[in-house]
Design a protein around this motif. Structure first.
Motif, short mmCIF file in Angstrom:
data_model
loop_
_atom_site.label_atom_id
_atom_site.label_comp_id
_atom_site.label_asym_id
_atom_site.label_seq_id
_atom_site.Cartn_x
_atom_site.Cartn_y
_atom_site.Cartn_z
N LEU A 1 9.86 -0.08 -15.04
CA LEU A 1 8.90 0.74 -15.76
C LEU A 1 7.57 0.01 -15.90
N ALA A 2 7.62 -1.29 -16.21
CA ALA A 2 6.38 -2.05 -16.37
C ALA A 2 5.58 -2.08 -15.07
N LEU A 3 6.28 -2.27 -13.95
CA LEU A 3 5.59 -2.32 -12.66
C LEU A 3 5.01 -0.96 -12.30
N LEU A 4 5.79 0.10 -12.53
CA LEU A 4 5.30 1.44 -12.22
C LEU A 4 4.03 1.76 -13.01
N LEU A 5 4.05 1.50 -14.31
CA LEU A 5 2.90 1.82 -15.16
C LEU A 5 1.69 0.96 -14.84
N SER A 6 1.93 -0.33 -14.59
CA SER A 6 0.79 -1.23 -14.36
C SER A 6 0.14 -0.97 -13.00
N VAL A 7 0.95 -0.67 -11.97
CA VAL A 7 0.36 -0.37 -10.65
C VAL A 7 -0.40 0.95 -10.70
N THR A 8 0.15 1.95 -11.39
CA THR A 8 -0.55 3.23 -11.52
C THR A 8 -1.88 3.04 -12.24
N ARG A 9 -1.88 2.23 -13.28
CA ARG A 9 -3.12 1.98 -14.03
C ARG A 9 -4.13 1.20 -13.20
N ALA A 10 -3.64 0.24 -12.40
CA ALA A 10 -4.54 -0.62 -11.64
C ALA A 10 -5.15 0.09 -10.44
N THR A 11 -4.39 0.99 -9.83
CA THR A 11 -4.86 1.64 -8.59
C THR A 11 -5.30 3.08 -8.82
N GLY A 12 -4.85 3.69 -9.93
CA GLY A 12 -5.18 5.09 -10.18
C GLY A 12 -4.48 6.04 -9.24
N SER A 13 -3.42 5.58 -8.57
CA SER A 13 -2.74 6.42 -7.57
C SER A 13 -1.23 6.38 -7.76
N TYR A 14 -0.64 7.57 -7.92
CA TYR A 14 0.82 7.64 -7.99
C TYR A 14 1.44 7.38 -6.62
N ALA A 15 0.73 7.72 -5.56
CA ALA A 15 1.25 7.47 -4.22
C ALA A 15 1.39 5.96 -3.97
N VAL A 16 0.37 5.20 -4.39
CA VAL A 16 0.43 3.75 -4.21
C VAL A 16 1.55 3.16 -5.07
N SER A 17 1.65 3.60 -6.33
CA SER A 17 2.70 3.05 -7.20
C SER A 17 4.08 3.40 -6.65
N CYS B 1 4.39 -13.02 -12.10
CA CYS B 1 3.13 -13.40 -12.75
C CYS B 1 1.93 -13.04 -11.88
N VAL B 2 2.08 -13.22 -10.57
CA VAL B 2 1.01 -12.81 -9.65
C VAL B 2 0.77 -11.30 -9.74
N LEU B 3 1.87 -10.54 -9.77
CA LEU B 3 1.75 -9.08 -9.90
C LEU B 3 1.07 -8.70 -11.22
N ALA B 4 1.43 -9.39 -12.29
CA ALA B 4 0.80 -9.11 -13.58
C ALA B 4 -0.70 -9.40 -13.53
N ALA B 5 -1.07 -10.51 -12.90
CA ALA B 5 -2.49 -10.85 -12.79
C ALA B 5 -3.25 -9.82 -11.94
N LEU B 6 -2.62 -9.36 -10.87
CA LEU B 6 -3.27 -8.39 -9.98
C LEU B 6 -3.46 -7.04 -10.65
N THR B 7 -2.52 -6.66 -11.51
CA THR B 7 -2.56 -5.32 -12.10
C THR B 7 -3.05 -5.31 -13.55
N TRP B 8 -3.53 -6.44 -14.04
CA TRP B 8 -3.96 -6.51 -15.44
C TRP B 8 -5.17 -5.60 -15.68
N ARG B 9 -6.04 -5.53 -14.66
CA ARG B 9 -7.22 -4.66 -14.75
C ARG B 9 -7.30 -3.80 -13.49
#
Length: 403
Positions: A39-55, A98-106
């Protein structure tokens, strides 16, 4: 001389086994990471990229490398021992999280870079569930005690996957979604560090090529049944949503249906561990798969959502017993030095079936009547109960008699 069978060991007796509590608690801490990370990865990737397809693509890559490479990571643990193999895996996995968290933080991170980090993280995910079950076989080898230990382990794992998303939800109240990925990294590394220091962990063992072939043949039934169960259960998630929509219910009620499935599984798992079964594990596994299939197929007759909820609670009562028995049968089939790998193949079967089930059910809904979809989903579990057993029986019949 007394003719009474010895009493069934209690769950408390399982936890009183030397070294069990420390190992089990630390393994559960690490395994909670798998309940929080999706869930954390799904939400953070969606927030970082703005795309459900990418997430969706990132989650698919992460899931594929986690699931399909698990038996190979488990083989490394069998070959080199948990102490030498688990810690590097956990360290690499935690670092990549941790790398994923840094990439998707913003917002604004390149999607390709996120996908690559997710795929690499999944490839390193330590198979703590199979490793803990292999340890149970070392700590509590007596069949009654081992069955109770596996039931306890299965119910605890079920609760982790319910509590993990709730924990992420609470974290989102004051932190960005990527903080859930960091939490997952902390859990996996801290839990694994304590787990590998637990007394009683087995060392590396060599398994001959001939024994490996025997393990593969012995795993046919538990892996096939686990795959069918995973396929059927993943279909239920989408079918419940489609049922609510078709009958004009609020889709916010669907979690109650899925919660009933999980609650039924927990109750069934505890009851399964408390029963002193006389039938062999292979027979029980087929019974549980048949019961699961029939219960899911009965969903076609449900007139309303609350009736469907009750039906799914009954279906859930077969889930934990089925998986527990599949792990027991895999353990019986495995050579002492291949137990982790044997359990990992059952895990892979469940998750591979789940991925396939979501895809197929998504294609069927809207093209086939919903009642037929329920029957087809239940039928898959029924076929998985009958088909592999028939093949195994046929092979045994065709085998030449020993001279």
């Amino acid at each position: 001389m007394s003719t009474h069978a010895p009493a069934r060991p209690s769950y408390a007796a399982v936890l009183r086994v030397p070294h069990a509590r420390r190992a089990f608690a630390s393994a559960l801490t690490a395994r909670l990471s798998y309940g929080t990370v999706s869930l954390a990865l799904l939400l953070s990737v969606t927030r970082a990229t703005g795309s459900y397809a990418v997430s969706g693509a990132v989650m698919s890559l992460f899931g594929a490398t986690t699931v399909f490479l698990m038996p190979f990571r488990a083989a490394l643990i069998d070959r080199h021992g948990p102490r030498r193999a688990l810690l590097p895996m956990a360290a690499l996995y935690g670092t990549l999280l941790c790398v994923l968290a840094a990439l998707t933080w913003r917002p604004g991170a390149p999607a390709a870079l996120i996908a690559m980090a997710a795929a690499l993280a999944g490839a390193c995910a330590p198979p703590l569930g199979p490793t803990m079950r292999a340890l149970w076989a070392e700590l509590a080898p007596e069949p009654g005690m081992l069955a109770r230990a596996y039931s306890l382990d299965g119910v605890a794992e079920e609760l982790l996957y319910v509590s993990g998303p709730a924990l992420v939800g609470a974290l989102l109240g004051f932190a960005p979604p990527a903080s859930g990925i960091l939490l997952s990294a902390v859990l996996i590394v801290a839990g694994t560090c304590v787990f590998v220091r637990s007394p009683g962990l087995p060392g590396p063992r060599h398994v001959s090529r001939g024994k490996r072939r025997g393990v593969v043949h012995g795993l046919l039934i538990p892996v096939a049944v686990a795959t069918g169960a995973g396929l059927a259960l993943s279909a239920v998630d989408l079918l419940a949503m489609a049922f609510a929509t078709q009958h004009s219910y609020d889709t916010g009620l669907v979690p109650w249906v899925l919660g009933a499935l999980s609650a039924g599984s927990a109750v069934g798992g505890l009851a399964n561990g408390a029963v002193r079964w006389r039938a062999p594990a292979r027979v029980r596994l087929c019974w549980f798969a048949a019961g699961l299939g029939l219960a899911i197929a009965t969903g076609a007759l449900a007139p309303g959502l609350w009736t469907l909820t009750a039906v799914m609670a009954c279906a859930g009562a077969f889930i934990a017993p089925l998986l527990t028995t599949a792990y027991l049968l895999a353990d019986e089939s495995a050579a002492p030095g291949a137990r982790t790998q044997a359990g990992a193949w059952v895990n892979t079967g469940v998750n591979a079936g789940s991925s396939t089930g979501v895809l197929l059910t998504g294609l069927l809904i809207g093209r086939v009547p919903l009642g037929v979809c329920f029957v087809l989903a239940g039928g898959v579990a029924l076929i998985s109960a009958v088909g592999p057993s028939a093949v195994a029986t046929h092979r045994a019949t065709d085998a030449p008699a020993a001279l």
